[in-house]
Structure formats: structure tokens, C-alpha cells
Design a protein around this motif. Structure first.
Motif, PDB file in Angstrom:
ATOM      1  N   LEU A   1       2.313  -9.738 -11.079  1.00 50.37           N
ATOM      2  CA  LEU A   1       1.396  -9.198 -10.082  1.00 50.37           C
ATOM      3  C   LEU A   1       2.139  -8.653  -8.870  1.00 50.37           C
ATOM      4  O   LEU A   1       1.849  -7.557  -8.391  1.00 50.37           O
ATOM      5  N   GLN A   2       3.102  -9.419  -8.373  1.00 47.42           N
ATOM      6  CA  GLN A   2       3.844  -8.971  -7.197  1.00 47.42           C
ATOM      7  C   GLN A   2       4.710  -7.757  -7.506  1.00 47.42           C
ATOM      8  O   GLN A   2       4.844  -6.854  -6.678  1.00 47.42           O
TER       9      GLN A   2
ATOM     10  N   LEU B   1      -0.570 -11.874  -3.939  1.00 46.89           N
ATOM     11  CA  LEU B   1      -0.239 -10.516  -4.388  1.00 46.89           C
ATOM     12  C   LEU B   1       0.952  -9.934  -3.637  1.00 46.89           C
ATOM     13  O   LEU B   1       1.694  -9.117  -4.180  1.00 46.89           O
TER      14      LEU B   1
END
Length: 452
Positions: free
Chosen positions: A151-152, A136
């Protein structure tokens, strides 16, 4: 006729049928048109990460306090988890009832796994929940943007949006810049979308020319089961959610028909995210909610993917005569609750996630994934369309849950009393737009409000 063929969804449909015909009658030529679809997807991905980053930051920065973020975020995650779990369970039930793999009697030791080597290698890298959490955090935001790692990007955008909201008026120049930047990128998307018919033509010509209709016939039971399951999920599950949220699913599907036909042609739900966000805002959904929920839904609410995962896993077990107890199947569902998250934006994500799931169990032969190669490209269309509809309906449902949707505006747009193609009014600047679209002010309890 000129007005009819001037509509985007008509042009995309023409491209789909023309591409299928070329691939069927002249397969060696049709398979050479793959770059048309690939270029279109690359163009969309070129602007995808900046749009996700800017819209999430703006959505959070425009919230009046962090309680709004907590309320919207928590309820969105609850909704996503319930719907994705239901989709996984639905796929599990249907594949057991229909049994598309039963009677195939495939020996996995005789399968040539070279074609799936890259997917299984990527799937083997997934080691568990701790690695998911570690992933993450991006090495740098530039790296996350360069790799389109959703997500990042979401993690950093959320933190940056909270920071801008915290510093208050001093953040106004940054917010104004991101707002203008977003409008400019949306204009670029409008230019790219003119190529959607050509992309649909090239993608369909390649698919039919490369794999042929024979591959569809040989595994037609699985593919037909997948399409029927997705249809039932949309018609019944999402239909009920739409009814509870106060709008007609059929009218809403007509409203986003351009986006759905583009997804059909390109087999990519990402290809329509920017214009889908614009249409949701145009229909009266609060901008902060759209900016937060739609990007998050790509990662945490892949309904079509979830249906595919359980059906594909159990199909392989059936085809290879691998015995599975009810406990084994529940373990498959439990593992997929984790592995199905975070795959959006990754090329071949469906195969990679499925490979990781099968490898982690060690019971269903990973080599059986070879059986899916011939029809996976055809089933990806059902997955992408279901993902798109599920994300769009979910955004309105969550907005209704937190009181951040103008119900009168939504009814007016879906009834056709407002031109759904005329979206420019939302992007002519905050002051002018505020005069044209009544701001949404909704009590959430305790004095907390969300402003459009």
C-alpha cells in the motif's frame, strides 16, 4: 519426453507430487524441507517491491494525461470493490448452506491459543479506518520498500508517476532508466523461476509432513467447501466476466498454466506477479494498464482471501455454537470490506486480518482460530490460485472497459497462434518493441487516449 519435462508447469507438478509423497511416507524428513520453499519466496520478495514500484511509476508516467489515470483508477477501484464484495457474499452464503462447523460443539474456553498468539497480537493492533488511512503514508519510501509494504509503495509510486508525467520531456531520462531497470529485474525473476520446482517440492513436503493428511480429514468438510466455492467463483463469476470481455476463460487459464502451477506449489500469489504482468502485456493489454492494475489488484482485489474470510469466521461461530443473527453476519461482511484490503505481502495476513475482524466484533471467539491451524496451509493454495486468476482476469476486463487491449492480439495469443513462452520481444527496447507489437490506441471519449 525431454521437451515435455522441460516445461515449467510439468516440473512444478512433479515437485508437488514428490513433496507430498515424501511428507506422507517420511514426515519427519519431509518437514525439514521447509527452507526450500521459504528461500524461493524470499527471492521473489527480494525483487517484488522494486518491480511494483517501477511498473506503477512507468504505467502512470507513460499516460498522455492525468485524465487517463483517473479513468483507469476509478474504474479499477469500482471493479475491485464489486468483485471483492461478491466474493465475501458468496463465501457467506455457501458456509451457511453447507454448515461445515455445525455439530462440532467446541468449547472455546478449552482451546490452547498459544499457537495463534502472534496472529491475534498483530490483529489487535488494527484500530479502525483512521489508522488504515494513516498507514497509507510511509515514514520513508526506503522503509516501505524494505518492508515490502504494498500500500505504501503504491501511494509513493502513484505520486512519483504523476510528478514525472507532469514535468514532461525532462522526465524522459528517469523513465528510460526505470524501463531498463525493470527489464533487468525481470531477467532476475527468470533466473529465480528455475527454482520453482524445488520450491514446490519443499513446500509440499513440509506441509504434508508437518500437519499430515489427518488434519485434512478432520476438517475436510471446511476445506472441501472452500475449494468448491473458489471453483464456482472462478468458473461462473470470472467465466462470465471473461465472456463479457471477449475472451475464453479456459484458453486464458491454459495460457497462464505455468504461473498457476507455481502458485499451487508455493501457496503464494506474489510469486508469479512479474511473469504474469509480462504475459498480460504479451497478450495485448496496454503496459500502463498492466503496470497500474496488477499491483493494485494484489491489495484491493483478493477474491480468494475474501471467500476464506467469511467462510472461516462463520465456521468458527458454527463450531463453537455461537449464535449469529443475519445482522451479525452482515456486520462481519461490512467489517471485512475494510479489513480485507491492504493485507497482501504480510506474512500470515489471512490469520491477522481474520483476528482483527473477530476482535473488532467481540462476538465470535478469536480462540476458535486454533481450529483452522491444521488446514489453513492447504486452504491457502485455493486462496492464492483464486487471487491470481481473479487479478489476471480483472486486468483484462478493466483494460477492455477503458479500451486499452488489442483484441486481435489477445485472440491470437490465446488461440496459440503466437508462442506464449516467447516474451522477449516485449523487452528489447521501446523502439524495437514498437515495431513488433502494434501500439494500442483507444478512444476513451473527449480525445483521451491510452498508448501501449
Amino acid at each position: 519426453m525431454r521437451r515435455f519435462f522441460g516445461k515449467l508447469y510439468v516440473q512444478v507438478l512433479v515437485g508437488v507430487f514428490a513433496g507430498a509423497a515424501l511428507g506422507f511416507f517420511v514426515p519427519h524428513i519431509g518437514s525439514d524441507f521447509k527452507p526450500l520453499g521459504d528461500i524461493f519466496i524470499k527471492l521473489i520478495k527480494m525483487v517484488f517491491a522494486p518491480i511494483i514500484f517501477a511498473t506503477v511509476v512507468l504505467g502512470i508516467a507513460r499516460m498522455e494525461n492525468m485524465k487517463e489515470l483517473g479513468r483507469v483508477g476509478v474504474r479499477a477501484l469500482i471493479y475491485f470493490e464489486i468483485l471483492s464484495t461478491f466474493a465475501l457474499a458468496l463465501g457467506l452464503v455457501v458456509v451457511n448452506v453447507v454448515g461445515p462447523g455445525q455439530g462440532m460443539n467446541i468449547d472455546p474456553a478449552q482451546l490452547d491459543t498459544k499457537a495463534i498468539a502472534s496472529y491475534t497480537a498483530a490483529g489487535a493492533k488494527s484500530e479502525g479506518f483512521v489508522d488504515f488511512l494513516m498507514h497509507l503514508v510511509p515514514t520513508s519510501i526506503v522503509d516501505a520498500l524494505a518492508r515490502n509494504d504494498i500500500l505504501q509503495i503504491l501511494v509513493f509510486a502513484t505520486m512519483f508517476g504523476v510528478a514525472l508525467s507532469h514535468i514532461g520531456p525532462r522526465a524522459r531520462p528517469v523513465v528510460d532508466f526505470l524501463d531498463s531497470f525493470t527489464h533487468g529485474v525481470f531477467s532476475v525473476v527468470g533466473m529465480i523461476m528455475r527454482l520453482a520446482p524445488l520450491a514446490a517440492f519443499g513446500a509440499m513436503a513440509f506441509t504434508v509432513g508437518k500437519y499430515g493428511l489427518g488434519s485434512v480429514v478432520s476438517l475436510g468438510k471446511l476445506m472441501g467447501t472452500m475449494y468448491i466455492t473458489c471453483f464456482l467463483f472462478v468458473a461462473i463469476v470470472l467465466g462470465v466476466i471473461a465472456r463479457l470481455s471477449g475472451f475464453s476463460l479456459w484458453k486464458f487459464l491454459k495460457y497462464i498454466k505455468d504461473e498457476l502451477f507455481t502458485v499451487l506449489g508455493t501457496s503464494s500469489s506474489e510469486s508469479v506477479v512479474p511473469q504474469l504482468m509480462r504475459k498480460l502485456e504479451h497478450a495485448g493489454v496496454s503496459k500502463p494498464v498492466v503496470g497500474l492494475v496488477v499491483p493494485a489488484g494484489l491489495t484491493f482485489n483478493p477474491d480468494g482471501q475474501c471467500i476464506y474470510y467469511t467462510m472461516a469466521a462463520i465456521f468458527i461461530a458454527q463450531a463453537t455454537n455461537t449464535p449469529l443473527t443475519m445482522t451479525d453476519q452482515l456486520v462481519v461482511l461490512g467489517v471485512l470490506l475494510l479489513t480485507s484490503k491492504g493485507s497482501a505481502g504480510v506474512t500470515g495476513s489471512g490469520f491477522i486480518t481474520l483476528a482483527a475482524t473477530l476482535a473488532s466484533m467481540g462476538k465470535i471467539p478469536v480462540a476458535g482460530m486454533v481450529l483452522l491451524l491444521g488446514v489453513d496451509r492447504f486452504m491457502s493454495e485455493a486462496r492464492a490460485i483464486t487471487n491470481t486468476i481473479g487479478n489476471a482476469v480483472g486486468t483484462i476486463a478493466i483494460a477492455r472497459w477503458v479500451g486499452a487491449v488489442d483484441r486481435d492480439r489477445l485472440t491470437q495469443v490465446l488461440d496459440g497462434r503466437s508462442d506464449p513462452e516467447d516474451l522477449d520481444e516485449l523487452y528489447e527496447g521501446d523502439d524495437e518493441a514498437a515495431g513488433k507489437v502494434q501500439p494500442i490506441r483507444a478512444e476513451l471519449g473527449g480525445g483521451v487516449r491510452i498508448a501501449a
